[in-house]
Design a protein around this motif. Structure first.
Motif, PDB file in Angstrom:
ATOM      1  N   ARG A  73       0.860  -0.626  -0.021  1.00 24.22           N
ATOM      2  CA  ARG A  73       0.101  -0.085   0.218  1.00 24.22           C
ATOM      3  C   ARG A  73       0.485   1.189   0.461  1.00 24.22           C
ATOM      4  N   GLU A  74       2.010   1.121  -0.537  1.00 23.03           N
ATOM      5  CA  GLU A  74       2.706   3.033  -0.404  1.00 23.03           C
ATOM      6  C   GLU A  74       4.334   1.926  -1.989  1.00 23.03           C
ATOM      7  N   GLN A  75       4.258   3.372  -2.253  1.00 25.66           N
ATOM      8  CA  GLN A  75       5.588   3.865  -3.530  1.00 25.66           C
ATOM      9  C   GLN A  75       6.712   1.763  -2.670  1.00 25.66           C
ATOM     10  N   VAL A  76       6.776   1.785  -3.910  1.00 26.79           N
ATOM     11  CA  VAL A  76       8.281   0.670  -3.964  1.00 26.79           C
ATOM     12  C   VAL A  76       8.956   1.132  -5.161  1.00 26.79           C
ATOM     13  N   GLU A  77      10.233  -0.051  -5.086  1.00 26.24           N
ATOM     14  CA  GLU A  77      11.147   0.473  -6.102  1.00 26.24           C
ATOM     15  C   GLU A  77      10.479  -1.191  -7.075  1.00 26.24           C
ATOM     16  N   VAL A  78      10.458  -1.597  -8.112  1.00 26.73           N
ATOM     17  CA  VAL A  78      10.144  -2.640  -8.682  1.00 26.73           C
ATOM     18  C   VAL A  78      11.901  -3.631  -8.472  1.00 26.73           C
ATOM     19  N   LEU A  79      12.458  -3.877  -7.117  1.00 27.09           N
ATOM     20  CA  LEU A  79      14.196  -4.421  -7.699  1.00 27.09           C
ATOM     21  C   LEU A  79      14.519  -5.607  -8.492  1.00 27.09           C
ATOM     22  N   SER A  80      12.695  -6.471  -8.936  1.00 25.32           N
ATOM     23  CA  SER A  80      13.552  -7.443  -9.585  1.00 25.32           C
ATOM     24  C   SER A  80      12.419  -8.235 -10.319  1.00 25.32           C
ATOM     25  N   LEU A  81      11.528  -8.028 -11.323  1.00 25.77           N
ATOM     26  CA  LEU A  81      10.865  -8.659 -12.214  1.00 25.77           C
ATOM     27  C   LEU A  81      10.898  -9.787 -12.585  1.00 25.77           C
ATOM     28  N   LEU A  82      10.773 -10.667 -13.013  1.00 22.38           N
ATOM     29  CA  LEU A  82      10.719 -11.392 -13.659  1.00 22.38           C
ATOM     30  C   LEU A  82       9.516 -12.939 -14.347  1.00 22.38           C
ATOM     31  N   VAL A 100       9.377  -6.111  -4.463  1.00 24.72           N
ATOM     32  CA  VAL A 100       9.936  -5.025  -4.423  1.00 24.72           C
ATOM     33  C   VAL A 100      10.460  -4.797  -2.770  1.00 24.72           C
ATOM     34  N   GLY A 101      10.903  -3.214  -2.971  1.00 27.70           N
ATOM     35  CA  GLY A 101      11.756  -3.085  -1.890  1.00 27.70           C
ATOM     36  C   GLY A 101      10.998  -1.843  -1.066  1.00 27.70           C
ATOM     37  N   HIS A 102      11.035  -1.895  -0.479  1.00 26.38           N
ATOM     38  CA  HIS A 102      10.273  -0.169   0.903  1.00 26.38           C
ATOM     39  C   HIS A 102      11.319   0.629   1.313  1.00 26.38           C
ATOM     40  N   ARG A 103      10.809   1.529   1.742  1.00 25.62           N
ATOM     41  CA  ARG A 103      11.443   2.945   1.304  1.00 25.62           C
ATOM     42  C   ARG A 103      12.767   2.552   2.583  1.00 25.62           C
ATOM     43  N   ASP A 104      12.328   1.510   3.495  1.00 20.86           N
ATOM     44  CA  ASP A 104      13.396   1.104   4.590  1.00 20.86           C
ATOM     45  C   ASP A 104      14.438   0.024   4.132  1.00 20.86           C
ATOM     46  N   GLY A 105      14.412  -0.151   2.790  1.00 15.39           N
ATOM     47  CA  GLY A 105      15.597  -1.304   2.327  1.00 15.39           C
ATOM     48  C   GLY A 105      14.510  -2.877   2.564  1.00 15.39           C
ATOM     49  N   SER A 106      13.627  -3.599   3.715  1.00 14.04           N
ATOM     50  CA  SER A 106      12.860  -3.864   3.216  1.00 14.04           C
ATOM     51  C   SER A 106      12.193  -4.664   2.165  1.00 14.04           C
ATOM     52  N   THR A 107      12.418  -5.972   1.905  1.00 14.26           N
ATOM     53  CA  THR A 107      11.742  -6.243   0.786  1.00 14.26           C
ATOM     54  C   THR A 107      10.051  -7.259   1.188  1.00 14.26           C
ATOM     55  N   VAL A 108       9.761  -7.433   0.141  1.00 12.06           N
ATOM     56  CA  VAL A 108       8.553  -9.268  -0.032  1.00 12.06           C
ATOM     57  C   VAL A 108       8.089  -9.107  -1.155  1.00 12.06           C
ATOM     58  N   GLY A 109       8.201 -10.488  -1.709  1.00 17.46           N
ATOM     59  CA  GLY A 109       7.976 -10.502  -2.965  1.00 17.46           C
ATOM     60  C   GLY A 109       6.775 -11.204  -3.130  1.00 17.46           C
ATOM     61  N   GLY A 110       6.895 -11.908  -4.615  1.00 21.05           N
ATOM     62  CA  GLY A 110       5.627 -12.864  -5.052  1.00 21.05           C
ATOM     63  C   GLY A 110       5.313 -13.122  -6.372  1.00 21.05           C
ATOM     64  N   HIS A 111       4.191 -13.907  -6.491  1.00 17.26           N
ATOM     65  CA  HIS A 111       3.229 -13.698  -7.867  1.00 17.26           C
ATOM     66  C   HIS A 111       2.569 -12.349  -8.362  1.00 17.26           C
ATOM     67  N   LEU A 112       2.868 -10.973  -9.132  1.00 19.62           N
ATOM     68  CA  LEU A 112       2.383 -10.152  -9.181  1.00 19.62           C
ATOM     69  C   LEU A 112       0.529 -10.389  -9.830  1.00 19.62           C
ATOM     70  N   LEU A 113       0.089 -10.030  -8.940  1.00 14.64           N
ATOM     71  CA  LEU A 113      -1.002 -10.137  -9.511  1.00 14.64           C
ATOM     72  C   LEU A 113      -1.601  -8.567 -10.219  1.00 14.64           C
ATOM     73  N   ARG A 114      -1.111  -7.269  -9.349  1.00 19.72           N
ATOM     74  CA  ARG A 114      -1.478  -5.795  -9.685  1.00 19.72           C
ATOM     75  C   ARG A 114      -0.388  -5.134 -10.094  1.00 19.72           C
ATOM     76  N   GLY A 115      -0.182  -4.045 -10.258  1.00 22.98           N
ATOM     77  CA  GLY A 115       0.579  -2.994  -9.738  1.00 22.98           C
ATOM     78  C   GLY A 115       0.827  -1.827 -10.331  1.00 22.98           C
ATOM     79  N   GLU A 116       0.510  -0.689  -9.679  1.00 25.20           N
ATOM     80  CA  GLU A 116       0.134   0.490 -10.289  1.00 25.20           C
ATOM     81  C   GLU A 116       1.410   1.066 -10.463  1.00 25.20           C
ATOM     82  N   VAL A 117       1.605   1.263 -11.820  1.00 22.50           N
ATOM     83  CA  VAL A 117       3.122   1.921 -11.628  1.00 22.50           C
ATOM     84  C   VAL A 117       3.159   3.029 -11.259  1.00 22.50           C
ATOM     85  N   TRP A 118       4.532   4.113 -10.863  1.00 24.23           N
ATOM     86  CA  TRP A 118       4.540   5.352 -10.577  1.00 24.23           C
ATOM     87  C   TRP A 118       6.358   4.696 -10.199  1.00 24.23           C
TER      88      TRP A 118
END
Length: 151
Positions: A73-82, A100-118
């Motif tokens: 629910r926040e802006q994240v960097e797409v560190l890897s999408l494949l 995807v990487g959060h502001r604090d450097g933590s990451t979360v990953g999984g199957h991409l269901l939806r991603g609003e680009v920014w």
């Protein structure tokens, strides 16, 4: 108003490469699928980097035979999408995972269901030289790669 998706087709020998710059506000999954349809892509690998304003990832729950939703629910960097694009009953089927990487450097990953680009998502779709084929696996209910056919 729909935004313009910038895309260009290149070649590398006998393989096509489609480079897509997905614009702010677009859904990454829908846009990549639209581009695959437009170019008739039936067998490719997909990579991307960029950012999302928000996203929804998934973890496949075997018992439920469905994805557990992981909201971002926040802006994240797409560190890897494949992932890949394969033929599923005559239509291109996108299957991608993202980290995807959060502001604090933590990451979360999984199957991409939806991603609003920014602000952008830079996608490279590289044909693998054959049409990949997916079929629904009865045990999981998922469309899984089963092989390829020559173009």
């Amino acid at each position: 108003m729909r935004k313009i998706v910038r895309d260009v087709e290149l070649t590398d020998g006998d393989r096509r490469i489609v480079v897509v710059a997905v614009d702010k506000g677009e859904d990454a999954v829908a846009t990549i699928n639209e581009v695959a349809v437009r170019y008739g892509i039936r067998g490719a690998r997909v990579t991307a980097v960029g950012g999302f304003k928000s996203a929804e990832l998934g973890y496949f729950d075997r018992g439920k035979r469905d994805y557990l939703r992981i909201p971002v629910r926040e802006q994240v960097e797409v560190l890897s999408l494949l992932g890949d694009i394969a033929d599923n009953q005559g239509r291109p089927a996108l299957h991608v995972h993202a980290v995807v990487g959060h502001r604090d450097g933590s990451t979360v990953g999984g199957h991409l269901l939806r991603g609003e680009v920014w602000p952008t998502l830079e996608v490279i779709i590289t044909e693998v030289g054959a049409s990949l084929v997916k079929r629904v696996d009865q045990e999981t209910g998922l469309a899984l790669l089963t092989g390829s056919t020559q173009p």
